[in-house]
Scaffold this motif. Structure first.
Motif, PDB file in Angstrom:
ATOM      1  N   GLU A  66      43.557  29.766 -60.854  1.00  0.00           N
ATOM      2  CA  GLU A  66      43.393  29.414 -59.442  1.00  0.00           C
ATOM      3  C   GLU A  66      41.935  29.534 -59.017  1.00  0.00           C
ATOM      4  O   GLU A  66      41.401  28.659 -58.318  1.00  0.00           O
ATOM      5  N   ARG A  69      39.952  26.630 -60.321  1.00  0.00           N
ATOM      6  CA  ARG A  69      40.158  25.414 -59.534  1.00  0.00           C
ATOM      7  C   ARG A  69      39.421  25.503 -58.207  1.00  0.00           C
ATOM      8  O   ARG A  69      38.891  24.518 -57.709  1.00  0.00           O
ATOM      9  N   ASN A  70      39.376  26.706 -57.662  1.00  0.00           N
ATOM     10  CA  ASN A  70      38.744  26.895 -56.359  1.00  0.00           C
ATOM     11  C   ASN A  70      37.246  26.617 -56.403  1.00  0.00           C
ATOM     12  O   ASN A  70      36.635  26.308 -55.388  1.00  0.00           O
ATOM     13  N   VAL A  73      36.840  22.545 -55.862  1.00  0.00           N
ATOM     14  CA  VAL A  73      37.049  21.958 -54.540  1.00  0.00           C
ATOM     15  C   VAL A  73      36.687  22.964 -53.466  1.00  0.00           C
ATOM     16  O   VAL A  73      36.591  24.162 -53.712  1.00  0.00           O
ATOM     17  N   THR A  77      40.461  22.521 -48.871  1.00  0.00           N
ATOM     18  CA  THR A  77      41.232  21.623 -49.742  1.00  0.00           C
ATOM     19  C   THR A  77      42.087  22.432 -50.697  1.00  0.00           C
ATOM     20  O   THR A  77      43.261  22.110 -50.929  1.00  0.00           O
ATOM     21  N   TYR A  78      41.516  23.500 -51.251  1.00  0.00           N
ATOM     22  CA  TYR A  78      42.262  24.341 -52.180  1.00  0.00           C
ATOM     23  C   TYR A  78      43.467  24.979 -51.488  1.00  0.00           C
ATOM     24  O   TYR A  78      44.580  24.976 -52.023  1.00  0.00           O
ATOM     25  N   ALA A  80      45.062  23.928 -48.826  1.00  0.00           N
ATOM     26  CA  ALA A  80      46.049  22.902 -48.509  1.00  0.00           C
ATOM     27  C   ALA A  80      46.825  22.487 -49.754  1.00  0.00           C
ATOM     28  O   ALA A  80      48.057  22.337 -49.717  1.00  0.00           O
ATOM     29  N   GLN A  81      46.123  22.320 -50.868  1.00  0.00           N
ATOM     30  CA  GLN A  81      46.789  21.949 -52.119  1.00  0.00           C
ATOM     31  C   GLN A  81      47.776  23.026 -52.540  1.00  0.00           C
ATOM     32  O   GLN A  81      48.897  22.733 -52.969  1.00  0.00           O
ATOM     33  N   TYR A  82      47.353  24.276 -52.411  1.00  0.00           N
ATOM     34  CA  TYR A  82      48.233  25.384 -52.788  1.00  0.00           C
ATOM     35  C   TYR A  82      49.474  25.405 -51.894  1.00  0.00           C
ATOM     36  O   TYR A  82      50.603  25.552 -52.376  1.00  0.00           O
ATOM     37  N   SER A  85      52.011  22.667 -52.627  1.00  0.00           N
ATOM     38  CA  SER A  85      52.612  22.737 -53.964  1.00  0.00           C
ATOM     39  C   SER A  85      53.469  23.985 -54.140  1.00  0.00           C
ATOM     40  O   SER A  85      54.122  24.156 -55.171  1.00  0.00           O
TER      41      SER A  85
END
Length: 236
Positions: A66, A69-70, A73, A77-78, A80-82, A85
């Motif tokens: 995580e 990935r952070n 982006v 955005t991270y 919101a994606q988390y 999902s």
């Protein structure tokens, strides 16, 4: 991180600490984490089991992924994606059906929140009006609810609060309940005072972002999403 909505108070404390201190958690042992939290290592193990992890290093591995990935982006955005999902989104469906039951018996919808939550209350009220329902927002923490001559029996109050622990909001929720209103709350976590005072709670479980001890920068993307979901449910 995975989140189970049926954590005990101690497990919620452990979960919230891990979420807020991910970079530290990947560098320490399970025993060291237990010492920081002043709990037994077995309590940490039970929390991980409740969250769906077989081992502590599995949790650490996911956190490293995580964090990686952070870096790619931006934070919003991270988050919101988390959120979109996460496996707790299906849990909303049952609660939305409960909300529809409240809506059938509701004459007026009242949105209540302070600060940024108050600004979002204005947005939520407008969405409800756009969907054909009578709604208005209150952002005054000292609004004299208890002095109203009208019954709140046929009103539903939608309360917005990130922490669910702001004392002025708690006091107003109690006043609304005493006057007979139904309480629907949207908070970051379901283990807080306002959620426990509510007839129905929607929570979104994202990291708290607090600066200077008072400025809350926790993303409000889930709140906007939930307000729109609830407003659309009125047509169902």
């Amino acid at each position: 991180m995975r989140k189970n909505k049926k954590l005990t108070a101690t497990q919620s404390q452990i979960y919230n600490y891990i979420v807020a201190n991910k970079e530290q958690v990947i560098t320490i042992t399970l025993r060291e984490l237990a010492q920081i939290l002043h709990v037994a290592p077995a309590s940490v193990v039970r929390t991980l089991t409740a969250l769906g992890y077989k081992h502590y290093y599995e949790l650490q591995s996911q956190i490293r992924e995580e964090l990686s990935r952070n870096k790619v982006v931006d934070d919003i955005t991270y988050q919101a994606q988390y959120y979109f999902s996460a496996n707790f989104l299906p849990d909303y469906e049952e609660k939305i059906e409960q909300f529809k039951q409240f809506a059938r018996e509701t004459k007026d919808f009242i949105f209540f929140g302070i600060g940024t939550s108050g600004d979002l209350c204005d947005y939520g009220a407008r969405q409800f009006v756009n969907n054909g329902r009578n709604a208005f927002a209150i952002g005054d923490p000292y609004y004299p609810i208890e002095l109203s001559r009208d019954s709140y029996q046929n009103k539903t109050v939608i309360v917005l609060s990130v922490s669910g622990e702001g004392q002025p909001t708690i006091d107003q929720v109690k006043h609304f309940r005493e006057q007979g209103a139904k309480i629907v709350s949207i908070t970051n976590d379901e283990d807080n005072t306002i959620a426990n005072l509510s007839d129905l709670n929607f929570s979104y479980h994202l990291e708290f972002k607090i600066i200077d001890r008072t400025i809350n920068l926790t993303t409000q993307v889930p709140v906007v999403y939930l307000l729109e979901r609830l407003s659309r449910a009125l047509a169902g």
